[in-house]
Design a protein around this motif. Structure first.
Motif, short mmCIF file in Angstrom:
data_model
loop_
_atom_site.label_atom_id
_atom_site.label_comp_id
_atom_site.label_asym_id
_atom_site.label_seq_id
_atom_site.Cartn_x
_atom_site.Cartn_y
_atom_site.Cartn_z
N ILE A 10 0.85 -1.20 0.00
CA ILE A 10 0.00 0.00 0.00
C ILE A 10 0.88 1.25 0.00
O ILE A 10 0.63 2.19 -0.74
N ALA A 11 1.93 1.24 0.83
CA ALA A 11 2.84 2.39 0.91
C ALA A 11 3.44 2.69 -0.46
O ALA A 11 3.46 3.85 -0.91
N ARG A 12 3.94 1.67 -1.12
CA ARG A 12 4.56 1.85 -2.43
C ARG A 12 3.54 2.38 -3.45
O ARG A 12 3.84 3.28 -4.22
N ARG A 13 2.34 1.80 -3.45
CA ARG A 13 1.32 2.22 -4.42
C ARG A 13 0.93 3.69 -4.21
O ARG A 13 0.80 4.45 -5.16
N VAL A 14 0.74 4.08 -2.96
CA VAL A 14 0.36 5.46 -2.67
C VAL A 14 1.49 6.41 -3.10
O VAL A 14 1.23 7.42 -3.77
N ASP A 16 3.81 5.88 -5.38
CA ASP A 16 3.91 5.86 -6.83
C ASP A 16 2.77 6.64 -7.49
O ASP A 16 2.99 7.40 -8.44
N LEU A 17 1.55 6.45 -7.01
CA LEU A 17 0.40 7.16 -7.59
C LEU A 17 0.51 8.67 -7.35
O LEU A 17 0.22 9.47 -8.24
N ARG A 18 0.94 9.04 -6.15
CA ARG A 18 1.08 10.47 -5.84
C ARG A 18 2.18 11.10 -6.70
O ARG A 18 2.00 12.18 -7.27
N ALA A 19 3.30 10.40 -6.85
CA ALA A 19 4.40 10.91 -7.67
C ALA A 19 3.98 11.02 -9.14
O ALA A 19 4.31 12.01 -9.81
N ALA A 20 3.25 10.02 -9.63
CA ALA A 20 2.80 10.05 -11.03
C ALA A 20 1.88 11.23 -11.29
O ALA A 20 1.82 11.74 -12.41
N ARG A 21 1.17 11.67 -10.27
CA ARG A 21 0.25 12.81 -10.42
C ARG A 21 0.94 14.14 -10.09
O ARG A 21 0.36 15.20 -10.25
N GLY A 22 2.16 14.05 -9.57
CA GLY A 22 2.93 15.25 -9.27
C GLY A 22 2.33 16.11 -8.18
O GLY A 22 2.40 17.33 -8.22
N ILE A 23 1.76 15.46 -7.15
CA ILE A 23 1.15 16.23 -6.06
C ILE A 23 1.89 15.98 -4.75
O ILE A 23 2.42 14.90 -4.51
N SER A 24 1.93 17.00 -3.93
CA SER A 24 2.61 16.91 -2.64
C SER A 24 1.73 16.20 -1.61
O SER A 24 0.52 16.02 -1.81
N LEU A 25 2.34 15.82 -0.50
CA LEU A 25 1.57 15.25 0.62
C LEU A 25 0.50 16.23 1.08
O LEU A 25 -0.64 15.83 1.35
N GLU A 26 0.86 17.51 1.18
CA GLU A 26 -0.09 18.53 1.63
C GLU A 26 -1.29 18.61 0.69
O GLU A 26 -2.44 18.68 1.13
N ALA A 27 -1.01 18.62 -0.63
CA ALA A 27 -2.09 18.73 -1.61
C ALA A 27 -2.99 17.50 -1.56
O ALA A 27 -4.22 17.62 -1.62
N SER A 67 -7.18 -0.66 -6.31
CA SER A 67 -5.90 -0.33 -6.94
C SER A 67 -4.79 -0.09 -5.92
O SER A 67 -3.61 -0.22 -6.26
N LEU A 68 -5.15 0.25 -4.69
CA LEU A 68 -4.12 0.48 -3.67
C LEU A 68 -3.44 -0.82 -3.24
O LEU A 68 -2.40 -0.78 -2.59
N PHE A 69 -4.01 -1.96 -3.61
CA PHE A 69 -3.45 -3.26 -3.25
C PHE A 69 -2.71 -3.92 -4.41
O PHE A 69 -2.21 -5.03 -4.29
N ASP A 70 -2.63 -3.23 -5.56
CA ASP A 70 -1.97 -3.78 -6.75
C ASP A 70 -0.48 -3.96 -6.50
O ASP A 70 0.14 -3.15 -5.80
N PRO A 71 0.11 -4.96 -7.14
CA PRO A 71 1.57 -5.12 -7.05
C PRO A 71 2.26 -4.00 -7.83
O PRO A 71 1.64 -3.36 -8.68
N PRO A 72 3.54 -3.78 -7.57
CA PRO A 72 4.25 -2.69 -8.23
C PRO A 72 4.42 -2.89 -9.74
O PRO A 72 4.53 -1.92 -10.48
N GLU A 73 4.44 -4.12 -10.19
CA GLU A 73 4.64 -4.41 -11.62
C GLU A 73 3.41 -5.14 -12.16
O GLU A 73 2.81 -5.95 -11.45
N PRO A 74 3.04 -4.88 -13.42
CA PRO A 74 1.93 -5.63 -14.03
C PRO A 74 2.24 -7.12 -14.04
O PRO A 74 3.41 -7.53 -14.03
N ALA A 75 1.19 -7.91 -14.08
CA ALA A 75 1.35 -9.36 -14.07
C ALA A 75 2.07 -9.84 -15.32
O ALA A 75 1.84 -9.34 -16.42
N ALA A 76 2.97 -10.79 -15.15
CA ALA A 76 3.68 -11.39 -16.28
C ALA A 76 2.84 -12.50 -16.90
O ALA A 76 3.11 -12.95 -18.00
N SER A 77 1.83 -12.94 -16.19
CA SER A 77 0.98 -14.04 -16.63
C SER A 77 -0.48 -13.61 -16.55
O SER A 77 -0.85 -12.80 -15.70
#
Length: 189
Positions: A10-14, A16-27, A67-77
């Protein structure tokens, strides 16, 4: 490397999603109504956030809760084995959710298996999102009372409810026995 816990995922997904959107913790805190300090704890994997907090966070990030429980990489299978499906328990209600569908680019849906304890209740303050999330709740065992806005639906084994995640909703198991249901989520793009 240590095994990744569900809180690490969950930590990694949050992050990654926040960084991809370019928003700060405050925002993000302002956008989703969760304190900056709680978001920081979640992003470091040092918190056991409730389903309600995670729903607010997913709304602020514009993704379904699943989506917050998704693995960091798409499934290979195209197959996600039961042994690889990560379960998460809500620390408040005790309900357990498990994402059962593989995550792959372009997949139009997510499937979640939920076990809900007797007499437990979870209420989400869902509101408008950038894309409407459609949720189908298919009862497999037991009974659930699901409130969507002002509408109350009592579901029994075999029943299926379709609803958008555009209004507050509540899940309640009124029975003395556990309930189990599948949730299928799709998003308008």
């Amino acid at each position: 490397m240590k095994d990744e816990t569900i809180h690490d995922r969950i930590a990694r997904r949050v992050r990654d999603l926040r960084a991809a959107r370019g928003i700060s913790l405050e925002a993000l805190a302002t956008q989703c109504g969760v304190s900056r300090s709680m978001l920081s704890l979640i992003e470091r994997g040092e918190s056991s956030p409730t389903a309600v907090v995670l729903e607010k966070l997913s709304g602020g990030l514009g993704v379904p809760l699943a989506s917050l429980f998704d693995p960091p990489e798409p499934a290979a299978s195209p197959v996600l084995r039961a042994a690889d499906q990560v379960a998460w328990r809500d620390p408040h209600s005790g309900y357990v959710r498990r994402n059962v569908s593989p995550v792959a680019p372009g997949n139009p849906a997510q499937i979640v298996d939920v076990s809900f304890p007797p007499h437990a209740r979870v209420t989400y303050e869902s509101g408008p999102r950038p894309s409407l999330v459609h949720q189908y709740v298919w009862m497999l065992e037991g009974t659930m009372e699901i409130t969507h806005g002002d509408d109350v639906h009592t579901l029994h084994a075999g029943d299926c409810l379709a609803m958008g995640l555009d209004r507050p909703n509540s899940f309640h198991n009124p029975a003395d026995t556990p309930a189990r249901y599948a949730v299928v989520l799709t998003t308008d793009h």
